[in-house]
Each structure stands twice: as C-alpha cells, then as structure tokens.
Scaffold this active site. Structure first.
Site, mmCIF file in Angstrom:
data_model
loop_
_atom_site.group_PDB
_atom_site.id
_atom_site.type_symbol
_atom_site.label_atom_id
_atom_site.label_comp_id
_atom_site.label_asym_id
_atom_site.label_seq_id
_atom_site.Cartn_x
_atom_site.Cartn_y
_atom_site.Cartn_z
ATOM 1 C CG HIS A 129 -1.944 -1.125 1.173
ATOM 2 N ND1 HIS A 129 -2.634 -1.571 2.272
ATOM 3 C CD2 HIS A 129 -2.369 -1.897 0.137
ATOM 4 C CE1 HIS A 129 -3.435 -2.570 1.916
ATOM 5 N NE2 HIS A 129 -3.286 -2.788 0.631
ATOM 6 C CB CYS B 90 3.893 16.003 -7.982
ATOM 7 S SG CYS B 90 2.985 17.239 -8.948
ATOM 8 C CB CYS C 127 5.585 17.034 -12.420
ATOM 9 S SG CYS C 127 6.250 17.122 -10.742
ATOM 10 C CB CYS D 155 4.988 21.237 -11.612
ATOM 11 S SG CYS D 155 3.779 20.125 -10.887
ATOM 12 C CB SER E 155 -3.024 -8.990 7.979
ATOM 13 O OG SER E 155 -4.016 -8.548 7.065
#
Ligand SMILES: [Zn+2]
Length: 297
Positions: A133, A141, A144, A195, A233
């Site tokens: 995960h 980002c 970009c 960016c 888990s």
C-alpha cells in the site's frame, strides 16, 4: 527439508491456537513469504483500524475519491496527516519487526510483503520489503509525478503553518490524526515545489487500486515461496487476501499469527492467537536465531 504440515480443508479450523510448532517448522524449512498487516505495528504504538478499539469505529479513513474531489478534502487530509506524522516519525520497530528481520538475515524468507505504510520493517533491517500500500515516508505529485521525501514536505508545512500546534488525541495507521473543523479550516496546504501540482502521500488510499506491476511482483514472490506466513492482518481487504488465496490455490501452506479470526482462516493450516512480539521472539528462540535488540522492548 520440506514443511511437514497437513493440509486442513477449508472451513474445518479451530478458532485459534497457542501452538507455535507449525510456525517454527515452516520457517525451519525456509523460503517463507511474510505478509504483514497493522497488527504487527500495534506494539510500536500505531493502532490497528480494525482491531479492538480500532479507529474505524470513530471515523472513516479518507478515500482516494475524497482526496481528489477538492481542495477542502485535501486540506483536511494534510492537516490531520501533518499532525499524525509527528507521532509516526517517533515510532520504532518492535520485537516482531526485529524477529522478521532476523529470519531474513538467516535466509529463511522468500520475501516480505507488508500492508503497512509505516516503514518499520525496513527500520528493523528487513531488505527488499514490498510495500503493498505504499509508504508514508514520501509524497508524489499528481501532475509531474515527482517523488519527494515526506520530511521535506513536513518542513514546508511547518513553515506554512507556524501557529499549528494541536495535540493529537489519536493517530491512525494511515498516519493521520483527529482534528477540529476550525483547526482544519486554518491549515495551509503547500503545492508541489517543482510544478505547483497537487501532492499526495505515496500510499494506496481506500478506494484506490494497488498498481498492477506491484501486484504482479507480489504474485511472483508467492510463486517463489514454499509457504506464506501472515502476521497481524485480518485480511479484510482483497489486496492482501488475494495472495493468501493464490498460495492456498497452489497447495502452499498458509500460516497466520493474529489475535482475532481473519478472512484468510479458511485457507490456513493454522492460526496462532498470540501477541506478535512475544510469539515471534519465541519462534526465533526455538530456531536459534538471534534477534537484534532482544529484550529492549
Ligand atoms: Zn509537480
């Protein structure tokens, strides 16, 4: 030496045992794939969403759809996450993580897949860990695709929010914390430094798919293993359960160490219901494997 476990048909399982013998035997035979979840990190102070007192009872984790839906949702995410990061940043591997690292050093493992985003396996010294995960230690980002360290973003968020100093009442396994609406409204989010695009933690949100290449890599790890050992888990989400099913379908023994019943139990040869740190330390002792920092907590 091959594992000498008897295959138990689906649905024909006891409710949970304290017998670690099968776990010792399967590790002694080697080539075991570890699949870990939030239960392994609770002893490091990171609560389990779904365990007893888990935070799912208090709030629903943000989904990918929420996150991309607008600036308001992202402000809420980053405010809570920024607060939670302080606690996450202090978390240390526990005896369970250190035992897994020691099994790896001894050459007993075919790999480690974790559903956790806390980086504690790696901090304990495990190598080649697949973060199913993703990981909270970096951000991407959405425009970009640049990947940058989370600590860099944490510094920028500190600068943008000089007065932000609430105390986290509770931190969740995804690294966020509970905050009031006003605390969220006052929080300033920063964009990608390159960016100006939207930044997202490099983690798979609820409602978001695990990248297919990562799934394929995990499947290959299962194919290369002789057995699968599930640690902490509940296998509630399909992203982890599918590898258990894949292993069981190939006739490979699946062993589970988890306090509560799991969705994988019908596929497992045994489920040991013991605390993970103590259980894995005991397993290491019976295998003659030295665990780093043993006795340190
Ligand atoms: Zn960017």
């Amino acid at each position: 030496m091959r594992p000498t476990l008897t295959w138990t048909p689906a649905g024909d399982l006891p409710p949970g045992t304290t017998d670690l013998g099968p776990v010792v035997d399967v590790l002694a035979a080697g080539r075991v794939l570890v699949l870990s979840g939030a239960g392994l990190s609770t002893e490091s102070g990171i609560p389990d969403y779904r365990g007893e007192g888990g935070s799912l009872s208090r709030h629903t984790p943000m989904t990918y759809q929420d996150f991309v839906s607008g600036a308001g949702a992202r402000r809420r995410y980053w405010a809570r996450s920024h607060l939670g990061w302080r606690t996450f940043g202090r978390a240390r591997p526990n005896a369970g993580h250190r035992a897994v690292a020691a099994f790896g050093r001894r050459g007993l493992l075919a790999g480690v897949i974790t559903q956790n985003v806390d980086g504690l396996h790696q901090a304990a010294g495990s190598e080649g860990v697949v973060e199913l995960h993703g990981g909270l230690d970096r951000v991407v980002c959405l425009s970009c695709n640049a990947s940058t360290p989370r600590r860099e973003l944490a510094r920028r968020l500190e600068e943008a929010n000089p007065g932000f100093a609430p105390v986290a009442a509770a931190v969740n396994p995804d690294g966020d914390a509970d905050l009031t609406d006003q605390q969220v409204a006052d929080f300033r989010v920063v964009p990608c430094a390159r960016c100006g695009g939207v930044l997202k933690p490099d983690v798979v949100f609820f409602g978001e798919a695990v990248p297919p290449s990562r799934v394929a890599h995990c499947r290959a790890l299962v194919d290369g293993a002789d057995a699968v050992l599930v640690l902490g888990s509940s296998l509630t989400v399909m992203s982890g359960l599918r590898f258990v099913r894949h292993a069981a379908g190939a006739g490979k023994p699946v062993l589970i160490v988890n306090r509560d019943a799991t969705r994988g139990d019908p596929h497992a040869v045994t489920r040991v219901a013991l605390p993970l740190g103590a259980a894995l330390t005991a397993v290491a002792g019976r295998l003659g494997v030295t665990v780093d920092g043993e006795g340190a907590g």
